[in-house]
Design a protein around this motif. Structure first.
Motif, PDB file in Angstrom:
ATOM      1  N   CYS A   1       0.844  -1.200   0.000  1.00 19.44           N
ATOM      2  CA  CYS A   1       0.000   0.000   0.000  1.00 19.44           C
ATOM      3  C   CYS A   1       0.881   1.253   0.000  1.00 19.44           C
ATOM      4  O   CYS A   1       1.804   1.360   0.795  1.00 19.44           O
ATOM      5  CB  CYS A   1      -0.922   0.009   1.213  1.00 19.44           C
ATOM      6  SG  CYS A   1      -1.864   1.554   1.321  1.00 19.44           S
TER       7      CYS A   1
ATOM      8  N   ILE B   1      -8.531   4.545   3.582  1.00 22.18           N
ATOM      9  CA  ILE B   1      -7.644   5.567   2.997  1.00 22.18           C
ATOM     10  C   ILE B   1      -6.661   4.935   2.009  1.00 22.18           C
ATOM     11  O   ILE B   1      -6.332   5.540   0.992  1.00 22.18           O
ATOM     12  CB  ILE B   1      -6.906   6.411   4.071  1.00 22.18           C
ATOM     13  CG1 ILE B   1      -6.278   5.542   5.166  1.00 22.18           C
ATOM     14  CG2 ILE B   1      -7.807   7.459   4.660  1.00 22.18           C
ATOM     15  CD1 ILE B   1      -5.508   6.346   6.213  1.00 22.18           C
ATOM     16  N   GLY B   2      -6.216   3.727   2.297  1.00 24.57           N
ATOM     17  CA  GLY B   2      -5.312   3.047   1.368  1.00 24.57           C
ATOM     18  C   GLY B   2      -6.036   2.718   0.070  1.00 24.57           C
ATOM     19  O   GLY B   2      -5.506   2.931  -1.029  1.00 24.57           O
TER      20      GLY B   2
ATOM     21  N   PRO C   1      -4.898   2.920   9.981  1.00 20.49           N
ATOM     22  CA  PRO C   1      -6.036   2.066  10.389  1.00 20.49           C
ATOM     23  C   PRO C   1      -5.743   0.577  10.540  1.00 20.49           C
ATOM     24  O   PRO C   1      -6.380  -0.092  11.353  1.00 20.49           O
ATOM     25  CB  PRO C   1      -7.069   2.306   9.285  1.00 20.49           C
ATOM     26  CG  PRO C   1      -6.728   3.665   8.764  1.00 20.49           C
ATOM     27  CD  PRO C   1      -5.242   3.778   8.848  1.00 20.49           C
ATOM     28  N   ARG C   2      -4.776   0.006   9.803  1.00 23.55           N
ATOM     29  CA  ARG C   2      -4.545  -1.442   9.921  1.00 23.55           C
ATOM     30  C   ARG C   2      -3.361  -1.773  10.833  1.00 23.55           C
ATOM     31  O   ARG C   2      -3.024  -2.954  11.014  1.00 23.55           O
ATOM     32  CB  ARG C   2      -4.339  -2.061   8.533  1.00 23.55           C
ATOM     33  CG  ARG C   2      -5.579  -1.936   7.653  1.00 23.55           C
ATOM     34  CD  ARG C   2      -5.375  -2.618   6.325  1.00 23.55           C
ATOM     35  NE  ARG C   2      -5.404  -4.050   6.411  1.00 23.55           N
ATOM     36  CZ  ARG C   2      -4.595  -4.855   5.718  1.00 23.55           C
ATOM     37  NH1 ARG C   2      -3.696  -4.346   4.915  1.00 23.55           N
ATOM     38  NH2 ARG C   2      -4.691  -6.158   5.827  1.00 23.55           N
TER      39      ARG C   2
ATOM     40  N   ALA D   1      -7.019  -3.452   1.792  1.00 22.46           N
ATOM     41  CA  ALA D   1      -6.581  -2.122   2.232  1.00 22.46           C
ATOM     42  C   ALA D   1      -7.657  -1.475   3.100  1.00 22.46           C
ATOM     43  O   ALA D   1      -8.841  -1.804   2.999  1.00 22.46           O
ATOM     44  CB  ALA D   1      -6.293  -1.235   1.030  1.00 22.46           C
ATOM     45  N   CYS D   2      -7.245  -0.544   3.970  1.00 17.17           N
ATOM     46  CA  CYS D   2      -8.224   0.242   4.726  1.00 17.17           C
ATOM     47  C   CYS D   2      -8.820   1.295   3.785  1.00 17.17           C
ATOM     48  O   CYS D   2      -8.407   1.413   2.628  1.00 17.17           O
ATOM     49  CB  CYS D   2      -7.542   0.904   5.925  1.00 17.17           C
ATOM     50  SG  CYS D   2      -6.367   2.177   5.444  1.00 17.17           S
TER      51      CYS D   2
ATOM     52  N   PHE E   1       0.165   4.373   0.878  1.00 16.49           N
ATOM     53  CA  PHE E   1      -0.390   5.548   1.568  1.00 16.49           C
ATOM     54  C   PHE E   1       0.326   5.892   2.879  1.00 16.49           C
ATOM     55  O   PHE E   1       0.998   6.891   2.969  1.00 16.49           O
ATOM     56  CB  PHE E   1      -1.898   5.393   1.807  1.00 16.49           C
ATOM     57  CG  PHE E   1      -2.503   6.688   2.290  1.00 16.49           C
ATOM     58  CD1 PHE E   1      -2.909   7.659   1.385  1.00 16.49           C
ATOM     59  CD2 PHE E   1      -2.611   6.968   3.642  1.00 16.49           C
ATOM     60  CE1 PHE E   1      -3.406   8.883   1.816  1.00 16.49           C
ATOM     61  CE2 PHE E   1      -3.108   8.185   4.080  1.00 16.49           C
ATOM     62  CZ  PHE E   1      -3.507   9.141   3.176  1.00 16.49           C
ATOM     63  N   CYS E   2       0.210   5.060   3.907  1.00  8.67           N
ATOM     64  CA  CYS E   2       0.776   5.481   5.195  1.00  8.67           C
ATOM     65  C   CYS E   2       2.029   4.680   5.541  1.00  8.67           C
ATOM     66  O   CYS E   2       2.418   3.743   4.850  1.00  8.67           O
ATOM     67  CB  CYS E   2      -0.270   5.398   6.319  1.00  8.67           C
ATOM     68  SG  CYS E   2      -0.416   3.792   7.121  1.00  8.67           S
TER      69      CYS E   2
ATOM     70  N   LEU F   1       2.849   0.650   5.459  1.00  7.27           N
ATOM     71  CA  LEU F   1       3.209  -0.079   4.224  1.00  7.27           C
ATOM     72  C   LEU F   1       2.661  -1.505   4.215  1.00  7.27           C
ATOM     73  O   LEU F   1       3.420  -2.478   4.023  1.00  7.27           O
ATOM     74  CB  LEU F   1       4.737  -0.097   4.029  1.00  7.27           C
ATOM     75  CG  LEU F   1       5.321   1.054   3.200  1.00  7.27           C
ATOM     76  CD1 LEU F   1       5.488   2.304   4.050  1.00  7.27           C
ATOM     77  CD2 LEU F   1       6.665   0.664   2.608  1.00  7.27           C
ATOM     78  N   CYS F   2       1.371  -1.656   4.434  1.00  9.20           N
ATOM     79  CA  CYS F   2       0.771  -3.000   4.424  1.00  9.20           C
ATOM     80  C   CYS F   2       1.158  -3.707   3.119  1.00  9.20           C
ATOM     81  O   CYS F   2       1.076  -3.121   2.039  1.00  9.20           O
ATOM     82  CB  CYS F   2      -0.747  -2.900   4.518  1.00  9.20           C
ATOM     83  SG  CYS F   2      -1.301  -2.260   6.101  1.00  9.20           S
TER      84      CYS F   2
HETATM   85 FE1  SF4 Z   1      -2.403   1.514   3.517  1.00  9.05          FE
HETATM   86 FE2  SF4 Z   1      -4.222   1.529   5.448  1.00  9.05          FE
HETATM   87 FE3  SF4 Z   1      -2.167  -0.179   5.558  1.00  9.05          FE
HETATM   88 FE4  SF4 Z   1      -1.777   2.444   5.948  1.00  9.05          FE
HETATM   89  S1  SF4 Z   1      -2.966   1.062   7.256  1.00  9.05           S
HETATM   90  S2  SF4 Z   1      -0.520   1.087   4.666  1.00  9.05           S
HETATM   91  S3  SF4 Z   1      -3.234   3.335   4.518  1.00  9.05           S
HETATM   92  S4  SF4 Z   1      -3.807  -0.170   4.026  1.00  9.05           S
END
Ligand code: SF4
Length: 438
Positions: free
Chosen positions: A9, A39-40, A161-162, A36-37, A11-12, A15-16
């Protein structure tokens, strides 16, 4: 349609790495996102955003934008960088380490200042870490070992979020087979957050008293006398928590901007690190910054290897790199009108900097490199769209625990669109030509 698995991912800072993307047969469109959450997933879905800008846009005298070629945009940017005696090159958090490396070469040649968004988030953590070091670990160790988890001044329920389901509260690890049942979760904050709702215990600290409370924890850990209440928390509660932490096999303290941006700033982190050190006299303890922007950790790493400072690196002297918080940091430079041009890439200062700093920025020649229209592109003279890193082009990014991860390309970028590395390489070449012609 086909599925691409094990996608990172973009986004944050978590890095899922278990995202599954459904892609159209022609490899041009993302059709679905799994794991993904919100936002991702939204970040991936931006790939097919209607009205996405596909060519550079130059601002005209009447304030509107006109499409220009990449050649024109590269020439304009290179001339701006060479002419300016001091350019702020800010951002880098949503691009790859490879792109940063080329960008820093340009900064060295043109005497610019390179800064990333740690300047307005975890810069104070980095100062503390440079001062006193950091006993840290990986998120894998947290998942497999941590049975005492403290969230201090951070709210991953919203920002990462994850994080809680993958690493810190719920997952079953090798030595933490009971998941949440085998962990004790503390949340220290001045307000009752959604993360606090997931914790076993919420400790409400009076705003601005984190330093005092951390110090009280240190004193309690050593069995020293502490006042009846510290930061609104009773002595008995502090002693009870310290007693419980000492019973743990592995303590992890996650901290966020509630510590870095409240009274005390880097000193809060300094004392939190020292509390972690103290706890290592009794059991295993580690501490980690909840880095927000995707690869902001990577920007600190690359700047750190190259110049010895993780953010706000002033290369305008050419013969040496300098860093001084308050002097070479972006907001201060803009507020004092000390830079002659701005080059923003892969971060949106228009959404995060104070208004006065962005008013100052809007009066200077400004180029913004970003796949999408954002607050900063709208006050720039030139907006250069690029392929989305981690979606349309691969590259290296660092997770919040400083683990480098190779991200994957999932779909092709729009036809003719340059990647960050390609664009910066061509700007670098044009800068060389202009300097040689001087
Ligand atoms: Fe992406 Fe959400 Fe995981 Fe952050 S918590 S890396 S935004 S899926």
């Amino acid at each position: 349609p086909k599925e691409v698995t094990d996608v990172i991912c973009p986004f944050c800072g978590t890095l899922c790495d278990d995202i599954v993307i459904t892609v159209s047969d022609d490899n041009k469109t993302i059709l679905g996102v799994k794991n993904a959450c919100a936002i991702g997933a939204e970040k991936f879905n931006h790939q097919r955003l209607p009205g996405r800008v596909k060519r550079p846009r130059m601002r005209q005298a009447d304030g509107t934008f006109k499409e220009v070629s990449y050649d024109e945009a590269i020439d304009w940017t290179a001339k701006m960088l060479v002419k300016s005696r001091k350019t702020l090159m800010y951002g880098w958090a949503s691009t790859s380490c490879q792109a940063m490396s080329v960008g820093h070469e340009i900064a060295e040649k043109t005497g610019a200042i390179v800064d990333n968004c740690a300047t307005v988030c975890h810069g104070s953590s980095l100062i503390a870490i440079e001062d006193v070091g950091v006993p840290s670990c990986t998120l894998g160790e947290v998942k497999n070992r941590a049975d005492r988890v403290i969230f201090w001044g951070c709210n991953p329920a919203h920002a990462h979020p994850r994080h809680m389901s993958r690493y810190s509260i719920f997952p079953r690890g090798f030595f933490t087979v009971k998941g949440h049942k085998g962990r004790k979760i503390y949340c220290v904050d001045c307000r009752y957050t959604d993360t606090a709702k997931c914790a076993d215990e919420f400790i409400q600290v009076a705003q601005g008293f984190d330093y005092e409370l951390l110090n009280a924890f240190r004193a309690a850990a050593r069995g020293e006398t502490i006042p009846d209440t510290v930061g609104g928390v009773p002595k008995e509660k502090i002693q009870e928590i310290i007693g419980d932490l000492k019973q743990g096999r592995f303590i992890i303290i996650f901290f966020g901007m509630g510590l870095t941006h409240s009274m005390g700033r880097n000193h809060n982190i300094d004392i939190a690190i020292n509390l972690t050190r103290d706890l290592n006299d009794f059991t295993k303890a580690a501490i980690m910054a909840m880095r927000g922007h995707w690869n902001v950790t990577g920007s600190g790493q690359v700047l750190g290897w190259q110049y010895g400072f993780p953010y706000a690196v002033d290369l305008s002297r050419r013969d040496q790199a300098r860093h001084q918080t308050g002097e070479t940091t972006s907001v201060d430079l803009l507020n004092r009108n000390e830079v002659e041009a701005c080059f923003y890439i892969a971060t949106d200062p228009g959404a995060h900097f104070p208004v006065d700093a962005m008013i100052s920025s809007s009066k200077k020649p400004t180029v913004t490199v970003d796949p999408h229209i954002n607050c900063t592109t709208e006050i720039s003279d030139l907006h250069i769209p690029v392929a989305m890193v981690g979606v349309e082009v691969e590259g290296c990014a660092y997770r919040m625990d400083n683990v480098p991860i190779e991200t994957r390309k999932v779909v092709d970028p729009p036809e003719g669109m340059l990647t960050d590395v390609e664009l910066l390489t061509r700007i670098n070449q044009r800068v060389d030509e202009l300097i040689a012609a001087e």
